[in-house]
Every structure is written in C-alpha cells, then in structure tokens.
Design an enzyme around this catalytic site. Structure first.
Site, PDB file in Angstrom:
ATOM      1  N   GLY A  14       0.784  -1.228   0.000  1.00 41.83           N
ATOM      2  CA  GLY A  14       0.000   0.000   0.000  1.00 41.83           C
ATOM      3  C   GLY A  14       0.816   1.278   0.000  1.00 41.83           C
ATOM      4  N   ASN A  16       1.862   2.973  -2.537  1.00 41.37           N
ATOM      5  CA  ASN A  16       1.295   3.897  -3.531  1.00 41.37           C
ATOM      6  C   ASN A  16       0.007   4.528  -3.025  1.00 41.37           C
ATOM      7  OD1 ASN A  16       2.753   4.118  -6.226  1.00 41.37           O
ATOM      8  ND2 ASN A  16       2.898   1.921  -5.771  1.00 41.37           N
ATOM      9  N   HIS A 113       2.380   0.435 -12.938  1.00 41.66           N
ATOM     10  CA  HIS A 113       3.189  -0.755 -13.208  1.00 41.66           C
ATOM     11  C   HIS A 113       4.677  -0.395 -13.076  1.00 41.66           C
ATOM     12  CE1 HIS A 113       4.119  -4.674 -14.863  1.00 41.66           C
ATOM     13  NE2 HIS A 113       5.057  -4.079 -15.584  1.00 41.66           N
TER      14      HIS A 113
HETATM   15  C1  GAR Z   1       4.244  -1.452  -7.035  1.00 47.17           C
HETATM   16  O1  GAR Z   1       5.609  -1.386  -7.368  1.00 47.17           O
HETATM   17  C2  GAR Z   1       3.390  -1.621  -8.258  1.00 47.17           C
HETATM   18  O2  GAR Z   1       3.892  -0.967  -9.376  1.00 47.17           O
HETATM   19  C3  GAR Z   1       3.432  -3.112  -8.450  1.00 47.17           C
HETATM   20  O3  GAR Z   1       3.329  -3.621  -7.150  1.00 47.17           O
HETATM   21  C4  GAR Z   1       3.920  -2.705  -6.229  1.00 47.17           C
HETATM   22  C5  GAR Z   1       2.913  -2.421  -5.146  1.00 47.17           C
HETATM   23  O4  GAR Z   1       3.480  -1.646  -4.137  1.00 47.17           O
HETATM   24  N1  GAR Z   1       2.369  -3.572  -9.287  1.00 47.17           N
HETATM   25  C6  GAR Z   1       2.498  -4.566 -10.142  1.00 47.17           C
HETATM   26  O5  GAR Z   1       3.518  -5.213 -10.290  1.00 47.17           O
HETATM   27  C7  GAR Z   1       1.248  -4.844 -10.947  1.00 47.17           C
HETATM   28  N2  GAR Z   1       1.547  -5.678 -12.058  1.00 47.17           N
HETATM   29  P1  GAR Z   1       2.591  -0.943  -3.032  1.00 47.17           P
HETATM   30  O6  GAR Z   1       1.586  -1.983  -2.529  1.00 47.17           O
HETATM   31  O7  GAR Z   1       3.582  -0.575  -1.962  1.00 47.17           O
HETATM   32  O8  GAR Z   1       1.914   0.232  -3.634  1.00 47.17           O
END
Ligand code: GAR
Length: 202
Positions: A14, A16, A113
């Site tokens: 979470g 982002n 992504h």
């Molecule tokens: C992020 O780096 C996002 O870009 C990636 O998962 C991570 C989530 O981080 N998403 C993918 O790989 C989707 N294909 P977060 O939960 O700390 O935001």
C-alpha cells in the site's frame, strides 16, 4: 467541476496508496479516496486505510491465483458503484481484471506498473529489467484494458539501473518514481488536463 471520487484496489504494502493519500492533502488535488479494497485480508494497504478511517472492502476468497471469479468481481463492482467511485486506481493489485469489473470500469480504471511499458509487463517487472541488463527502468501509469499491462500509457518516469543494484534497491528507486507519477496522473484526470474518453462527472 466537482472533485474526483477515487477507489483504490491493492494486494500488498500500500505504499502507492499512502503516497496518493498524502499528495491529495499536500498538493490539494481535487480528489478524495472514498473506497479501499483488497483481494487479501492481510494486505497492509487495508491497515493504512484503517488509519485514515476509510471504508474497506475485502473480497471473498477466490479459487484462482491470477484473477477473480466473475461473481466476486461483480460484488466488487457493486461496492464501487455504491460508493459512487468515479475512478478506480489499481495500486499494486496483483490479479488480472476481467469482466464484469473491466466492462463496468473500462475508461475509468488506471494501473501503476513498475516498468517502462511496453517493456517488462507481468510480475516482478523490476527484476525482469535487471536481468535483461537495461540501463534505465521506471514506472508507467496506464488505462486498464483487456490486455495485461497493455492499455494506453498516461505517464512514465525513468530511473537509472545502477551497477550493483539488487532487486530490492532497484524496486525501491522505481517506487519513489511511482509515488510521484501516480498522484500526477490523478491530478491530471481530476483537473481534466488528461483527457477521458468520458469524464464520469459530466
Ligand atoms: C508497485 O511497485 C506496483 O507498481 C506493483 O506492485 C507494487 C505495489 O506496491 N504492481 C504490479 O507489479 C502490478 N503488475 P505498493 O503496494 O507498496 O503500492
């Protein structure tokens, strides 16, 4: 125009979501997070949402690993509609979105992504980039369509791949870029500076 009502769907840490919530406050983005959902009851994103007193939804357990059953997606879509979500933000959501969620939210759903798409779609994109020996990696925010990580690109930010980078150090650098890029796109959409096929507020 009124502010944008956001739903955020995530499976993991979470970070982002937190960056987006902070940017909305700090930078006065005309948007409000009104709904947070996850496919995993233990996902950290839900804890962050709880601290902010936001409504949280955990979807029913799925028999699939990479997608959800249509009935479960339907429940998610109904919850999003009930919360009058204009824009659904996939922030670390690790399943492929299918119908009915795609049909109901296509044109109003974006994803972040961790690669410079169209390079390295799919899982652990930063690791794919490192293994491929590229000198630049980054992140992409794009509209979601039926092609996995294949929708129209809205914004990208590049970061260097440094000699000696581990998977974690590179992902960390990409995440710093993600935390800037995602709020910038949300701002653009909220202010109508990034075009919608159909702005849900009109
Ligand atoms: C992020 O780096 C996002 O870009 C990636 O998962 C991570 C989530 O981080 N998403 C993918 O790989 C989707 N294909 P977060 O939960 O700390 O935001």
């Amino acid at each position: 125009m009124r502010g944008l009502r956001l739903g955020v769907l995530g499976s993991g840490q979470g970070s982002n979501f937190v960056a987006l919530a902070k940017a909305i406050e700090r930078d006065r983005i005309p948007a409000e997070i009104v709904w947070v959902g996850s496919d995993r009851a233990e996902a950290k994103i839900l804890e962050h949402a709880k601290k902010l007193n936001l409504p949280r939804v955990v979807c029913r357990k799925s028999n699939f690993r990479t997608k959800l059953e249509p009935e479960i997606e339907e429940e998610l879509a109904l919850a999003l509609e009930k919360a009058r979500v204009d824009l659904l933000v996939l922030a670390g959501y690790m399943r492929v979105v299918k119908d009915p969620l795609l049909r109901k939210f296509e044109g109003r759903m974006i994803n972040i992504h961790p690669s410079l798409l169209p390079a390295f779609p799919g899982l652990r994109a930063w690791e794919q980039a490192r293994m491929a020996g590229v000198k630049e990696a980054g992140c992409t925010v794009h509209w979601v369509n039926s092609q996995v990580d294949g929708g129209e690109i809205l914004r990208q930010e590049t970061v260097p791949v440094l000699a000696g980078d581990s998977a974690e150090s590179l992902h960390g650098r990409i995440q710093e870029a993600e935390h800037r890029c995602l709020p910038q796109v949300v701002r653009g959409l909220a202010e109508g500076k990034i075009p919608w096929s159909e702005d849900p507020r009109k």
